[in-house]
Design a protein around this motif. Structure first.
Motif, PDB file in Angstrom:
ATOM      1  N   LYS A  30       0.818  -1.216   0.000  1.00  0.00           N
ATOM      2  CA  LYS A  30       0.000   0.000   0.000  1.00  0.00           C
ATOM      3  C   LYS A  30       0.853   1.268   0.000  1.00  0.00           C
ATOM      4  O   LYS A  30       0.456   2.285  -0.543  1.00  0.00           O
ATOM      5  CB  LYS A  30      -0.926   0.027   1.220  1.00  0.00           C
ATOM      6  N   ALA A  31       2.037   1.190   0.648  1.00  0.00           N
ATOM      7  CA  ALA A  31       2.915   2.357   0.755  1.00  0.00           C
ATOM      8  C   ALA A  31       3.950   2.412  -0.361  1.00  0.00           C
ATOM      9  O   ALA A  31       4.737   3.350  -0.425  1.00  0.00           O
ATOM     10  CB  ALA A  31       3.628   2.341   2.108  1.00  0.00           C
ATOM     11  N   ASN A  32       3.946   1.406  -1.221  1.00  0.00           N
ATOM     12  CA  ASN A  32       4.930   1.303  -2.301  1.00  0.00           C
ATOM     13  C   ASN A  32       6.364   1.277  -1.746  1.00  0.00           C
ATOM     14  O   ASN A  32       7.244   1.981  -2.224  1.00  0.00           O
ATOM     15  CB  ASN A  32       4.752   2.431  -3.316  1.00  0.00           C
ATOM     16  N   LEU A  33       6.543   0.458  -0.707  1.00  0.00           N
ATOM     17  CA  LEU A  33       7.840   0.263  -0.083  1.00  0.00           C
ATOM     18  C   LEU A  33       8.102  -1.242   0.008  1.00  0.00           C
ATOM     19  O   LEU A  33       7.195  -2.044  -0.197  1.00  0.00           O
ATOM     20  CB  LEU A  33       7.861   0.882   1.323  1.00  0.00           C
ATOM     21  N   HIS A  34       9.320  -1.630   0.330  1.00  0.00           N
ATOM     22  CA  HIS A  34       9.657  -3.044   0.432  1.00  0.00           C
ATOM     23  C   HIS A  34       9.285  -3.570   1.823  1.00  0.00           C
ATOM     24  O   HIS A  34       9.415  -2.867   2.818  1.00  0.00           O
ATOM     25  CB  HIS A  34      11.158  -3.238   0.186  1.00  0.00           C
ATOM     26  N   ARG A  35       8.850  -4.826   1.879  1.00  0.00           N
ATOM     27  CA  ARG A  35       8.448  -5.435   3.143  1.00  0.00           C
ATOM     28  C   ARG A  35       9.577  -5.429   4.172  1.00  0.00           C
ATOM     29  O   ARG A  35       9.352  -5.159   5.347  1.00  0.00           O
ATOM     30  CB  ARG A  35       7.974  -6.872   2.929  1.00  0.00           C
ATOM     31  N   THR A  36      10.784  -5.713   3.746  1.00  0.00           N
ATOM     32  CA  THR A  36      11.893  -5.728   4.703  1.00  0.00           C
ATOM     33  C   THR A  36      12.156  -4.338   5.265  1.00  0.00           C
ATOM     34  O   THR A  36      12.573  -4.197   6.413  1.00  0.00           O
ATOM     35  CB  THR A  36      13.186  -6.301   4.086  1.00  0.00           C
ATOM     36  N   TYR A  37      11.882  -3.303   4.474  1.00  0.00           N
ATOM     37  CA  TYR A  37      12.040  -1.923   4.938  1.00  0.00           C
ATOM     38  C   TYR A  37      11.038  -1.626   6.056  1.00  0.00           C
ATOM     39  O   TYR A  37      11.384  -1.015   7.065  1.00  0.00           O
ATOM     40  CB  TYR A  37      11.863  -0.961   3.760  1.00  0.00           C
ATOM     41  N   ILE A  38       9.801  -2.095   5.893  1.00  0.00           N
ATOM     42  CA  ILE A  38       8.779  -1.917   6.931  1.00  0.00           C
ATOM     43  C   ILE A  38       9.229  -2.602   8.213  1.00  0.00           C
ATOM     44  O   ILE A  38       9.135  -2.037   9.309  1.00  0.00           O
ATOM     45  CB  ILE A  38       7.401  -2.459   6.481  1.00  0.00           C
ATOM     46  N   GLY A  39       9.742  -3.806   8.100  1.00  0.00           N
ATOM     47  CA  GLY A  39      10.238  -4.529   9.268  1.00  0.00           C
ATOM     48  C   GLY A  39      11.362  -3.790   9.963  1.00  0.00           C
ATOM     49  O   GLY A  39      11.411  -3.723  11.200  1.00  0.00           O
ATOM     50  N   MET A  40      12.269  -3.224   9.191  1.00  0.00           N
ATOM     51  CA  MET A  40      13.389  -2.477   9.761  1.00  0.00           C
ATOM     52  C   MET A  40      12.905  -1.218  10.478  1.00  0.00           C
ATOM     53  O   MET A  40      13.435  -0.850  11.529  1.00  0.00           O
ATOM     54  CB  MET A  40      14.401  -2.142   8.671  1.00  0.00           C
ATOM     55  N   ILE A  41      11.891  -0.572   9.919  1.00  0.00           N
ATOM     56  CA  ILE A  41      11.302   0.609  10.570  1.00  0.00           C
ATOM     57  C   ILE A  41      10.675   0.195  11.903  1.00  0.00           C
ATOM     58  O   ILE A  41      10.913   0.824  12.931  1.00  0.00           O
ATOM     59  CB  ILE A  41      10.248   1.277   9.663  1.00  0.00           C
ATOM     60  N   GLU A  42       9.898  -0.874  11.876  1.00  0.00           N
ATOM     61  CA  GLU A  42       9.203  -1.319  13.085  1.00  0.00           C
ATOM     62  C   GLU A  42      10.172  -1.743  14.183  1.00  0.00           C
ATOM     63  O   GLU A  42       9.860  -1.628  15.358  1.00  0.00           O
ATOM     64  CB  GLU A  42       8.232  -2.449  12.752  1.00  0.00           C
ATOM     65  N   ARG A  43      11.338  -2.226  13.818  1.00  0.00           N
ATOM     66  CA  ARG A  43      12.340  -2.629  14.805  1.00  0.00           C
ATOM     67  C   ARG A  43      13.265  -1.478  15.199  1.00  0.00           C
ATOM     68  O   ARG A  43      14.171  -1.650  16.004  1.00  0.00           O
ATOM     69  CB  ARG A  43      13.175  -3.792  14.264  1.00  0.00           C
ATOM     70  N   GLY A  44      13.056  -0.301  14.623  1.00  0.00           N
ATOM     71  CA  GLY A  44      13.884   0.862  14.950  1.00  0.00           C
ATOM     72  C   GLY A  44      15.264   0.814  14.331  1.00  0.00           C
ATOM     73  O   GLY A  44      16.191   1.448  14.820  1.00  0.00           O
ATOM     74  N   GLU A  45      15.404   0.098  13.231  1.00  0.00           N
ATOM     75  CA  GLU A  45      16.700  -0.053  12.573  1.00  0.00           C
ATOM     76  C   GLU A  45      16.932   0.953  11.452  1.00  0.00           C
ATOM     77  O   GLU A  45      18.042   1.071  10.965  1.00  0.00           O
ATOM     78  CB  GLU A  45      16.831  -1.469  12.000  1.00  0.00           C
ATOM     79  N   LYS A  46      15.897   1.645  11.040  1.00  0.00           N
ATOM     80  CA  LYS A  46      15.998   2.612   9.941  1.00  0.00           C
ATOM     81  C   LYS A  46      15.580   3.993  10.393  1.00  0.00           C
ATOM     82  O   LYS A  46      14.580   4.157  11.084  1.00  0.00           O
ATOM     83  CB  LYS A  46      15.101   2.206   8.765  1.00  0.00           C
ATOM     84  N   ASN A  47      16.347   4.984   9.978  1.00  0.00           N
ATOM     85  CA  ASN A  47      15.983   6.377  10.196  1.00  0.00           C
ATOM     86  C   ASN A  47      15.211   6.813   8.951  1.00  0.00           C
ATOM     87  O   ASN A  47      15.789   7.205   7.945  1.00  0.00           O
ATOM     88  CB  ASN A  47      17.241   7.219  10.403  1.00  0.00           C
ATOM     89  N   ILE A  48      13.917   6.722   9.033  1.00  0.00           N
ATOM     90  CA  ILE A  48      13.015   6.895   7.896  1.00  0.00           C
ATOM     91  C   ILE A  48      12.919   8.359   7.453  1.00  0.00           C
ATOM     92  O   ILE A  48      12.988   9.271   8.280  1.00  0.00           O
ATOM     93  CB  ILE A  48      11.628   6.316   8.265  1.00  0.00           C
TER      94      ILE A  48
END
Length: 73
Positions: A30-48
């Motif tokens: 829905k967000a036109n992003l990669h699934r692994t990117y969503i996971g990294m955001i949810e785990r606090g691994e990415k500075n979005i």
């Protein structure tokens, strides 16, 4: 402190995603992003970026400010 805010933000994304019964894959689509990117955001691994925050908010059908409520406390 930097990592803490990423973790709080990611938890907020996950909370809204689960409230809408979406998988990470569905939210990513829905967000036109990669699934692994969503996971990294949810785990606090990415500075979005703001652009991706907007995509996620739209995919969750919420206002951007809702993702930031109570995370700075």
């Amino acid at each position: 402190m930097q990592k803490e805010i990423l973790i709080k933000f990611g938890s907020k994304v996950k909370e809204f995603r689960l409230d809408r019964n979406l998988s990470q894959e569905e939210l990513a689509y829905k967000a036109n992003l990669h699934r692994t990117y969503i996971g990294m955001i949810e785990r606090g691994e990415k500075n979005i970026t703001l652009l991706n925050i907007e995509k996620i908010a739209k995919a969750l059908a919420i206002n951007i400010h809702e993702l930031f409520q109570n995370i700075g406390e």
